[in-house]
Scaffold this active site. Structure first.
Site, mmCIF file in Angstrom:
data_model
loop_
_atom_site.group_PDB
_atom_site.id
_atom_site.type_symbol
_atom_site.label_atom_id
_atom_site.label_comp_id
_atom_site.label_asym_id
_atom_site.label_seq_id
_atom_site.Cartn_x
_atom_site.Cartn_y
_atom_site.Cartn_z
ATOM 1 N N HIS A 1 6.396 -26.572 -5.342
ATOM 2 C CA HIS A 1 5.215 -25.805 -4.949
ATOM 3 C C HIS A 1 5.059 -24.573 -5.839
ATOM 4 O O HIS A 1 3.976 -24.214 -6.239
ATOM 5 C CB HIS A 1 5.348 -25.412 -3.476
ATOM 6 C CG HIS A 1 6.682 -24.831 -3.113
ATOM 7 N ND1 HIS A 1 7.866 -25.395 -3.504
ATOM 8 C CD2 HIS A 1 7.023 -23.701 -2.438
ATOM 9 C CE1 HIS A 1 8.873 -24.671 -3.073
ATOM 10 N NE2 HIS A 1 8.386 -23.631 -2.426
ATOM 11 N N ASP B 1 4.251 -15.755 -2.433
ATOM 12 C CA ASP B 1 4.701 -15.878 -1.060
ATOM 13 C C ASP B 1 4.734 -17.359 -0.763
ATOM 14 O O ASP B 1 3.829 -18.110 -1.150
ATOM 15 C CB ASP B 1 3.778 -15.144 -0.086
ATOM 16 C CG ASP B 1 4.480 -14.963 1.248
ATOM 17 O OD1 ASP B 1 5.607 -14.443 1.264
ATOM 18 O OD2 ASP B 1 3.922 -15.367 2.285
#
Ligand code: IMP
Length: 204
Positions: free
Chosen positions: A185, A70
């Site tokens: 990320h 997520d």
């Protein structure tokens, strides 16, 4: 060869994760590959909660090892938003051209400091442990940048054309796929979860 389900329908994310797992002796399966059609509601209030919700749900249904992520964009001038609502910001079906233009407009008059932004990603790895019970690990990655003054670049996906990387003097969408994976990320979170995946792959 062991199989690992990647819990995403997002082609961009899938490509990044596949590339990072290329060297590992594992067969990567997408949700499409396993015929998964149900929506999984992201009811958590953090990236970690949502990653775990997705991974556990698919593990429960399949009994197979799952990687779920997520992630999202956090903008200082938006109080850290859109954050966990990044995909749903302005509506799931609204194009990123429109979302990106809206953020650029919203930030038209804010100070440089308020343009600070980051991408964060949490990856959850859930696999069968003793007696088939779920064993869960999570790892996080983050990249700092700021919101650009105008959109630029064709690579990546989502908010990448407006995510400016001061150290590279370009937006995330202007990096090659390889360069993005090296700093993203998701790349960082995946590299952090990789030891757990490898440990599982090395188990008899
Ligand atoms: P998720 O599928 O709930 O993790 O939604 C993540 C959302 O955050 C994506 O749909 C994008 O809106 C945004 N996002 C996450 N990672 C990236 C990225 O690497 N580039 C651009 N947008 C991203």
């Amino acid at each position: 060869m062991k199989q690992l389900i990647i819990a995403t329908h997002n082609e961009g994310k899938l490509r990044e994760i596949r590339a990072l797992l290329e060297q590992e002796p594992v067969q990567v399966l997408s949700l499409k590959d396993i015929g998964w059609q149900q929506e999984i509601e992201e009811t958590g209030s953090t990236f970690k909660e949502n990653a775990l919700i997705k991974a556990r749900r698919i593990f429960k249904a399949t009994g197979q090892a799952v990687l779920a992520d997520d992630s999202g964009l956090e903008v200082r001038a938006m109080g850290g938003g859109p954050g966990v609502y990044s995909a749903r910001y302005m509506g799931e079906d609204v194009s990123y051209d429109i979302k990106n233009q809206a953020i650029l407009s919203l930030l038209e008059r804010v100070t440089e400091k308020e343009r600070a932004a980051d991408y964060r990603c949490v990856i959850a790895f859930v696999r069968p442990g003793r007696g088939g019970r779920a064993l869960a690990k999570t790892a996080e990655g983050r990249v700092d940048g700021r919101i650009a003054y105008e959109a630029a670049g064709e690579g990546g996906f989502g908010y990448d054309p407006i995510f400016f990387l001061p150290e590279r003097a370009c937006t995330m969408a202007q990096l090659s796929e390889e360069d993005k994976n090296a700093i993203s990320h998701r790349g960082a979170a995946l590299r952090a979860i990789l030891p757990h995946v490898k440990e599982w792959l090395n188990k008899a």
